[in-house]
Design a protein around this motif. Structure first.
Motif, PDB file in Angstrom:
ATOM      1  N   LYS A 197       1.129  -1.408  -0.029  1.00 10.22           N
ATOM      2  CA  LYS A 197      -0.039   0.196   0.182  1.00 10.22           C
ATOM      3  C   LYS A 197       0.841   1.258  -0.366  1.00 10.22           C
ATOM      4  CE  LYS A 197      -3.412  -2.408   2.866  1.00 10.22           C
ATOM      5  NZ  LYS A 197      -4.687  -2.165   3.640  1.00 10.22           N
ATOM      6  N   LEU A 198       1.125   2.434  -1.086  1.00  9.60           N
ATOM      7  CA  LEU A 198       1.956   3.209  -1.718  1.00  9.60           C
ATOM      8  C   LEU A 198       0.791   4.577  -1.126  1.00  9.60           C
ATOM      9  CD1 LEU A 198       4.288   4.620  -2.087  1.00  9.60           C
ATOM     10  CD2 LEU A 198       4.021   3.658  -4.280  1.00  9.60           C
ATOM     11  N   ILE A 199       0.802   5.393  -0.507  1.00 12.11           N
ATOM     12  CA  ILE A 199       1.099   6.898  -0.613  1.00 12.11           C
ATOM     13  C   ILE A 199       1.887   7.463  -1.743  1.00 12.11           C
ATOM     14  CG2 ILE A 199      -0.312   9.240   0.041  1.00 12.11           C
ATOM     15  CD1 ILE A 199      -1.770   6.702   1.586  1.00 12.11           C
ATOM     16  N   SER A 200       2.278   8.727  -1.979  1.00 14.96           N
ATOM     17  CA  SER A 200       3.224   8.707  -3.143  1.00 14.96           C
ATOM     18  C   SER A 200       2.423  10.159  -3.103  1.00 14.96           C
ATOM     19  CB  SER A 200       4.028   8.871  -4.038  1.00 14.96           C
ATOM     20  OG  SER A 200       5.195   9.841  -4.486  1.00 14.96           O
ATOM     21  N   GLY A 201       3.190  11.830  -2.645  1.00 18.80           N
ATOM     22  CA  GLY A 201       3.056  12.938  -3.221  1.00 18.80           C
ATOM     23  C   GLY A 201       3.270  13.667  -4.838  1.00 18.80           C
ATOM     24  N   SER A 202       4.585  12.965  -4.298  1.00 18.61           N
ATOM     25  CA  SER A 202       5.132  13.412  -5.954  1.00 18.61           C
ATOM     26  C   SER A 202       6.406  12.877  -5.665  1.00 18.61           C
ATOM     27  CB  SER A 202       5.602  14.827  -5.833  1.00 18.61           C
ATOM     28  OG  SER A 202       6.270  15.264  -4.322  1.00 18.61           O
ATOM     29  N   GLY A 203       6.728  12.156  -7.576  1.00 17.78           N
ATOM     30  CA  GLY A 203       8.209  11.293  -7.761  1.00 17.78           C
ATOM     31  C   GLY A 203       7.399  10.392  -8.096  1.00 17.78           C
ATOM     32  N   GLN A 204       8.417   9.747  -8.879  1.00 16.92           N
ATOM     33  CA  GLN A 204       8.441   8.064  -9.698  1.00 16.92           C
ATOM     34  C   GLN A 204       7.952   6.925  -9.127  1.00 16.92           C
ATOM     35  OE1 GLN A 204      10.207   8.184 -13.504  1.00 16.92           O
ATOM     36  NE2 GLN A 204      11.102   6.620 -13.519  1.00 16.92           N
ATOM     37  N   ILE A 205       7.240   6.053  -9.243  1.00 18.99           N
ATOM     38  CA  ILE A 205       7.300   5.057  -9.436  1.00 18.99           C
ATOM     39  C   ILE A 205       7.651   3.672 -10.168  1.00 18.99           C
ATOM     40  CG2 ILE A 205       5.545   3.825  -7.881  1.00 18.99           C
ATOM     41  CD1 ILE A 205       3.985   5.876  -7.156  1.00 18.99           C
ATOM     42  N   ASN A 206       8.019   2.912  -9.581  1.00 15.69           N
ATOM     43  CA  ASN A 206       8.380   1.185 -10.101  1.00 15.69           C
ATOM     44  C   ASN A 206       8.715   0.755  -9.308  1.00 15.69           C
ATOM     45  OD1 ASN A 206      10.424   2.808 -12.737  1.00 15.69           O
ATOM     46  ND2 ASN A 206      10.485   3.913 -10.315  1.00 15.69           N
ATOM     47  N   GLN A 215      -2.018  -1.729  -4.253  1.00 18.10           N
ATOM     48  CA  GLN A 215      -2.548  -0.373  -4.287  1.00 18.10           C
ATOM     49  C   GLN A 215      -1.754   0.787  -4.453  1.00 18.10           C
ATOM     50  OE1 GLN A 215      -4.853   0.988  -0.664  1.00 18.10           O
ATOM     51  NE2 GLN A 215      -6.160  -0.793  -1.513  1.00 18.10           N
ATOM     52  N   VAL A 216      -2.189   1.758  -5.257  1.00 16.89           N
ATOM     53  CA  VAL A 216      -1.108   2.617  -5.199  1.00 16.89           C
ATOM     54  C   VAL A 216      -2.176   3.774  -5.555  1.00 16.89           C
ATOM     55  CG1 VAL A 216      -0.086   4.130  -6.920  1.00 16.89           C
ATOM     56  CG2 VAL A 216       0.799   1.933  -6.623  1.00 16.89           C
ATOM     57  N   ARG A 217      -1.639   5.323  -4.442  1.00 19.50           N
ATOM     58  CA  ARG A 217      -2.332   6.879  -4.655  1.00 19.50           C
ATOM     59  C   ARG A 217      -0.805   7.760  -4.538  1.00 19.50           C
ATOM     60  NH1 ARG A 217      -7.225   8.464  -3.138  1.00 19.50           N
ATOM     61  NH2 ARG A 217      -7.379   6.146  -1.870  1.00 19.50           N
ATOM     62  N   SER A 218      -0.826   8.671  -6.013  1.00 19.45           N
ATOM     63  CA  SER A 218       0.295   9.461  -6.251  1.00 19.45           C
ATOM     64  C   SER A 218      -0.813  10.759  -7.007  1.00 19.45           C
ATOM     65  CB  SER A 218       0.563   8.652  -7.583  1.00 19.45           C
ATOM     66  OG  SER A 218       1.869   9.617  -7.844  1.00 19.45           O
ATOM     67  N   GLY A 219      -0.320  11.925  -6.197  1.00 11.78           N
ATOM     68  CA  GLY A 219      -0.804  13.569  -6.250  1.00 11.78           C
ATOM     69  C   GLY A 219       0.672  13.641  -7.652  1.00 11.78           C
ATOM     70  N   SER A 233      -4.162  -2.323  -7.945  1.00 17.84           N
ATOM     71  CA  SER A 233      -5.712  -0.370  -8.231  1.00 17.84           C
ATOM     72  C   SER A 233      -4.864   0.660  -8.021  1.00 17.84           C
ATOM     73  CB  SER A 233      -6.524  -0.843  -6.438  1.00 17.84           C
ATOM     74  OG  SER A 233      -7.105  -2.100  -6.865  1.00 17.84           O
ATOM     75  N   ILE A 234      -4.975   0.910  -8.890  1.00 15.40           N
ATOM     76  CA  ILE A 234      -4.902   2.602  -9.020  1.00 15.40           C
ATOM     77  C   ILE A 234      -5.806   3.855  -7.745  1.00 15.40           C
ATOM     78  CG2 ILE A 234      -3.220   4.418 -10.010  1.00 15.40           C
ATOM     79  CD1 ILE A 234      -2.277   1.993 -10.511  1.00 15.40           C
ATOM     80  N   LEU A 235      -5.939   4.196  -6.882  1.00  8.69           N
ATOM     81  CA  LEU A 235      -6.676   4.490  -6.095  1.00  8.69           C
ATOM     82  C   LEU A 235      -6.899   6.629  -6.838  1.00  8.69           C
ATOM     83  CD1 LEU A 235      -5.952   3.308  -2.758  1.00  8.69           C
ATOM     84  CD2 LEU A 235      -7.196   2.491  -4.394  1.00  8.69           C
ATOM     85  N   GLU A 236      -5.311   6.915  -6.853  1.00  6.52           N
ATOM     86  CA  GLU A 236      -5.734   8.144  -7.550  1.00  6.52           C
ATOM     87  C   GLU A 236      -4.301   8.126  -8.260  1.00  6.52           C
ATOM     88  OE1 GLU A 236      -5.785  12.262  -6.061  1.00  6.52           O
ATOM     89  OE2 GLU A 236      -5.546  10.999  -4.601  1.00  6.52           O
ATOM     90  N   ASN A 237      -4.386   9.933  -9.519  1.00  4.98           N
ATOM     91  CA  ASN A 237      -3.034   9.769  -9.778  1.00  4.98           C
ATOM     92  C   ASN A 237      -3.617  11.061 -11.059  1.00  4.98           C
ATOM     93  OD1 ASN A 237      -0.350   9.547 -10.780  1.00  4.98           O
ATOM     94  ND2 ASN A 237      -1.196   9.234 -13.642  1.00  4.98           N
ATOM     95  N   ARG A 238      -2.913  12.363  -9.820  1.00  2.95           N
ATOM     96  CA  ARG A 238      -2.956  13.279 -10.542  1.00  2.95           C
ATOM     97  C   ARG A 238      -2.752  14.094 -11.578  1.00  2.95           C
ATOM     98  NH1 ARG A 238      -3.773  16.647  -5.319  1.00  2.95           N
ATOM     99  NH2 ARG A 238      -4.751  15.201  -3.251  1.00  2.95           N
ATOM    100  N   SER A 239      -1.182  13.580 -11.614  1.00  6.97           N
ATOM    101  CA  SER A 239      -0.451  13.869 -13.693  1.00  6.97           C
ATOM    102  C   SER A 239       0.555  12.567 -13.346  1.00  6.97           C
ATOM    103  CB  SER A 239      -0.104  15.373 -13.265  1.00  6.97           C
ATOM    104  OG  SER A 239       0.955  14.806 -12.089  1.00  6.97           O
ATOM    105  N   GLY A 240       0.823  12.274 -14.212  1.00  6.91           N
ATOM    106  CA  GLY A 240       1.712  11.582 -14.699  1.00  6.91           C
ATOM    107  C   GLY A 240       1.846  10.257 -15.489  1.00  6.91           C
ATOM    108  N   LYS A 241       2.794   9.726 -16.318  1.00  5.68           N
ATOM    109  CA  LYS A 241       2.133   8.560 -17.423  1.00  5.68           C
ATOM    110  C   LYS A 241       1.897   6.998 -16.139  1.00  5.68           C
ATOM    111  CE  LYS A 241       4.232   6.095 -21.044  1.00  5.68           C
ATOM    112  NZ  LYS A 241       5.487   6.073 -21.789  1.00  5.68           N
ATOM    113  N   VAL A 242       1.149   6.818 -16.670  1.00  4.97           N
ATOM    114  CA  VAL A 242       0.638   5.169 -15.736  1.00  4.97           C
ATOM    115  C   VAL A 242       0.876   4.093 -16.982  1.00  4.97           C
ATOM    116  CG1 VAL A 242      -1.150   4.120 -14.557  1.00  4.97           C
ATOM    117  CG2 VAL A 242      -0.887   6.791 -14.106  1.00  4.97           C
ATOM    118  N   GLU A 243       1.701   3.381 -16.745  1.00  2.00           N
ATOM    119  CA  GLU A 243       2.325   2.142 -17.463  1.00  2.00           C
ATOM    120  C   GLU A 243       2.306   0.727 -16.909  1.00  2.00           C
ATOM    121  OE1 GLU A 243       6.162   1.566 -19.871  1.00  2.00           O
ATOM    122  OE2 GLU A 243       5.319   3.581 -21.022  1.00  2.00           O
ATOM    123  N   ILE A 244       1.190  -0.006 -17.055  1.00  2.00           N
ATOM    124  CA  ILE A 244       0.998  -1.262 -16.014  1.00  2.00           C
ATOM    125  C   ILE A 244       1.174  -2.677 -16.882  1.00  2.00           C
ATOM    126  CG2 ILE A 244      -0.397  -2.791 -14.804  1.00  2.00           C
ATOM    127  CD1 ILE A 244      -2.017  -0.009 -13.691  1.00  2.00           C
TER     128      ILE A 244
END
Length: 253
Positions: A197-206, A215-219, A233-244
């Protein structure tokens, strides 16, 4: 508390760095028996921290007192008057505390760097003001509250909970559930077994080579997820590319 190497060992006395500042470094070693200890609790001021799990029955801590200032005598005296380390057992806990008292107008820069060698099956709880952190070879749960600095954790088995103000986080070859709340900084997790379970305000996620649900929530920041045996599950991604890619379970976003 048993203290080894009571005399301070000066291994870098006059290392001059820009603006005529002098770096003073002294090393001191501490140890306690850990046969009756269940958890290792650390309350740490600023400094670089390394924790190594080993097959041992004691806790050994090597502390490096580092201070930098314009005047040698004042820089040395600052360590004596304003910097401290204590290691003691309180009931079933080993408690390590580092403290730097800077005062309101102190011109001295100071850090206390720690290398801790601990029984690998101890639960570890850490509150760290700032500085890079490395942890390896533990087999119990790990709780970290850090202000700033890079975090690297590898080869552990046990649940991990991280609350971090700013700084990159890298977790490699770990087993157990992971919970991360990171205000800013890149997050990388690879070769992991357990729920994340990951919450990230800002920054790339790998995230890659994961066995367990994500479960990922990203600002803000791109998200790259690959080779997951579980649901994503991508609960939130306000900006940024998503590749799954290469996911065995369901994808929700």
């Amino acid at each position: 508390m048993k203290k080894l190497g009571l005399s301070l060992v000066v291994f870098s006395l006059l290392f001059l760095v820009g603006c005529n500042l002098t770096m003073i470094q002294n090393e001191q070693e501490y140890s306690i028996d850990a046969t009756e200890v269940q958890r290792f609790v650390m309350d740490l001021d600023e400094g670089e921290i390394e924790v190594f799990g080993e097959d041992r029955t004691d806790i050994k801590v090597i502390a490096t007192f580092a201070s930098r200032g314009e005047e040698v005598d004042l820089t040395e005296q600052f360590q004596v008057d304003n910097m401290s380390v204590s290691l003691e057992q309180v009931e079933d806990e080993a408690l390590l505390i580092t403290n730097i008292y800077r005062g309101d107008q102190s011109p001295i820069e100071a850090r206390i760097h720690i290398k801790a060698y601990v029984p690998r099956d101890l639960e570890v709880i850490m509150d760290h003001d700032g500085g890079n952190l490395g942890i390896s070879e533990l087999s119990n749960s790990l709780v970290i509250n850090q202000g700033a600095g890079k975090i690297e954790i590898e080869n552990t088995s046990g649940d991990i909970k991280i609350t971090d103000g700013t700084g990159a986080i890298s977790l490699m070859n770990n087993d157990g559930d992971i919970s991360i709340n990171n205000n800013s900084g890149a997050v990388e997790i690879a070769n992991h077994t357990g729920e994340i379970k990951l919450i990230s305000g800002s920054g790339q996620i790998n995230l890659e080579e994961i066995t367990g649900n994500l479960q990922v929530r990203s600002g803000s920041g791109s998200i790259y997820i690959d080779q997951v045996n579980g649901d994503v599950s991508i609960l939130e991604n306000r900006s940024g590319k998503v590749e799954i890619t290469n996911i065995s379970g369901t994808i929700t976003q």
